[in-house]
Scaffold this active site. Structure first.
Site, PDB file in Angstrom:
ATOM      1  N   HIS A 229       9.140   9.557 102.842  1.00 30.15           N
ATOM      2  CA  HIS A 229       8.900   8.154 103.176  1.00 30.15           C
ATOM      3  C   HIS A 229      10.248   7.546 103.544  1.00 30.15           C
ATOM      4  O   HIS A 229      11.179   7.591 102.739  1.00 30.15           O
ATOM      5  CB  HIS A 229       8.274   7.442 101.978  1.00 30.15           C
ATOM      6  CG  HIS A 229       7.958   5.997 102.222  1.00 30.15           C
ATOM      7  ND1 HIS A 229       7.378   5.193 101.274  1.00 30.15           N
ATOM      8  CD2 HIS A 229       8.135   5.209 103.306  1.00 30.15           C
ATOM      9  CE1 HIS A 229       7.221   3.964 101.753  1.00 30.15           C
ATOM     10  NE2 HIS A 229       7.679   3.970 102.987  1.00 30.15           N
TER      11      HIS A 229
ATOM     12  N   ASN B  75       6.703   9.715 106.956  1.00 28.23           N
ATOM     13  CA  ASN B  75       5.795   8.658 106.528  1.00 28.23           C
ATOM     14  C   ASN B  75       6.487   7.307 106.639  1.00 28.23           C
ATOM     15  O   ASN B  75       7.632   7.157 106.246  1.00 28.23           O
ATOM     16  CB  ASN B  75       5.361   8.939 105.076  1.00 28.23           C
ATOM     17  CG  ASN B  75       4.630   7.792 104.418  1.00 28.23           C
ATOM     18  OD1 ASN B  75       4.946   7.420 103.295  1.00 28.23           O
ATOM     19  ND2 ASN B  75       3.653   7.210 105.096  1.00 28.23           N
TER      20      ASN B  75
ATOM     21  N   CYS C  71       7.227   7.220  93.822  1.00 33.84           N
ATOM     22  CA  CYS C  71       6.716   5.988  93.209  1.00 33.84           C
ATOM     23  C   CYS C  71       7.871   5.079  92.796  1.00 33.84           C
ATOM     24  O   CYS C  71       8.751   5.504  92.036  1.00 33.84           O
ATOM     25  CB  CYS C  71       5.846   6.310  92.002  1.00 33.84           C
ATOM     26  SG  CYS C  71       5.108   4.831  91.270  1.00 33.84           S
TER      27      CYS C  71
ATOM     28  N   ALA D   7      -0.231   5.804 105.489  1.00 37.36           N
ATOM     29  CA  ALA D   7      -0.544   5.099 104.243  1.00 37.36           C
ATOM     30  C   ALA D   7      -1.127   3.727 104.544  1.00 37.36           C
ATOM     31  O   ALA D   7      -2.334   3.587 104.763  1.00 37.36           O
ATOM     32  CB  ALA D   7       0.708   5.008 103.377  1.00 37.36           C
TER      33      ALA D   7
END
Length: 408
Positions: A223, A255, A154, A278
């Site tokens: 990611h 990702n 995050c 995503a």
């Protein structure tokens, strides 16, 4: 709103509100005992005359399509849509561990699983070993999941400045204590989602992955962007390929920027164990079908409206069909439409496939509905919502969360 809320914590001081009753009444449960070290955990089990929980199932999801835990948009109705189109693995939205421990109903609702979600996990965010371990201990006794994921990806300031999310990549000692503590109290596999690093030109993932493997993490998703980059650059799949070797034999999922079966095929060629999708799922949830069937689907505007209608029906079932439930469903529909409008129909593209970083110029669709769905204006998204949920209340206004929380 939450269903299947917490049962009584492990050690209560006797008397008072705790567990299901407390949460149903909106009362914060009494704090469960911290079990943050191996010694404390074994002492607890010995006192209870139990053995340490045995992990009967491993997380074997190699080659499967994993729908990312999407804050705000990755709600249960949206996950049901993605499951219908072929998502194999789903994960609840990021839940903040301190909010769960305080018994916040809205946070517990994020952990609810639909019966169609056959491989389902929950994602926790936190910055401290004691609260994260305590939360994992509570979840292991209250929710039915196949894995628990730690959010170390995050990027938003609110989380980062408190030491959670991406910040844990720079806090190795705290990160290790969190992983080891959670692993000792969970009876399901523990996974982690990370980024390449915090700063744009300082990659950290390749150094962290061997440590995560040694700490007992079952699977990591990487990611391919740093916190600093956000979405200003394309995902670095070359670096993800390098990280596959660093993680081995622990499975690494990749990702970033997957919007077509060609993108998925290229991603798998890097050697990753699987891919997480995503934004691609927000732009076109039928992407899972396209990948599995290796084709481009020129989906019609009426088929897309049917998908939205199904979402609203799922929403009314999940959030309620009273006025509050209708407006909650509308808000989540509008959040999704703010992404869905970026999709360009296959039949209108000059070349295939559409790239996720390309913003199309204004265009006319093949019919009125297709043109309306391509609009970047919130007023038009509201019109679509009115087709499905009736007129909006007076003085209704909408700003997508991803716009409100825009980075710089």
């Amino acid at each position: 709103m939450a269903e299947g809320t917490a049962a009584a914590p492990l050690e209560n001081g006797g008397g008072g509100d705790s567990g299901v009753g407390a949460l149903e009444r909106g009362v914060a449960p009494i704090k469960p005992q911290y079990l943050t070290t191996k010694e404390q955990f074994h002492q607890f089990l010995e006192a209870k005359g139990q053995e340490k929980p045995c992990r009967e199932t491993e997380l074997d999801i190699r080659g499967k399509l994993y729908l990312a835990p999407l804050t705000t948009c990755g709600n249960l109705p949206f996950r049901r849509i993605c499951k219908r189109f072929g998502a194999d693995v789903t994960c609840g939205e990021m839940a903040v561990c301190t909010n769960l421990l305080q018994g916040q109903m809205s946070e517990w609702a994020l952990l609810k699983r639909h019966q169609c979600e056959d491989i389902f996990g929950v994602q926790l965010e936190g910055a401290f070993p004691d609260t994260m371990t305590k939360c994992a201990e509570l979840l292991s006794r209250t929710v039915e999941v196949d894995f628990v994921d730690i959010n170390v990806g995050c990027p938003i300031d609110l989380v980062y400045k408190k030491g959670g999310g991406c910040a844990l990549m720079n806090r190795s000692t705290k990160f290790q204590q969190i992983v080891r503590g959670m692993n000792q109290v969970l009876d399901v596999p523990l996974t982690v989602k990370i980024r390449t690093g915090v700063q744009e030109r300082v990659n950290l993932a390749h150094r962290l992955l061997p440590e995560l493997r040694d700490w007992g993490v079952a699977l990591v998703t990487l990611h391919g962007r740093s916190r600093e980059q956000r979405y200003t650059k394309l995902a670095d799949w070359q670096y993800i390929e390098e990280c596959v070797k660093a993680a081995s034999p622990m499975p690494l999922f990749g990702n970033g920027d997957i919007l077509s079966f060609e993108d998925a095929n290229r991603a798998m060629q890097t050697g990753v164990a699987g891919i997480m999708i995503a934004r691609g799922a927000l732009l076109k949830p039928w992407l899972f079908t396209e990948i599995k069937e290796q084709r481009h689907w020129d989906i019609s505007s009426s088929e897309r409206l049917d998908i939205l209608r199904d979402f609203t029906n799922y929403g009314l079932e999940h959030w309620g069909s009273d006025t509050q439930g209708v407006e909650k469903t509308r808000r989540f529909l509008l959040e999704w439409l703010s992404f869905l409008c970026r999709y360009v129909p296959v039949g209108l593209l000059e070349r295939l496939p559409q790239r996720i970083n390309e913003r199309p110029p204004y265009y006319l669709g093949r019919d009125y509905l297709e043109t309306l769905m391509a609009s970047q204006k919130a007023a038009d998204w509201i019109r679509i919502s009115e087709m499905l949920l009736g007129p909006v209340p007076p003085n209704f206004a909408f700003l997508p969360k991803h716009k409100a929380n825009a980075y710089k």
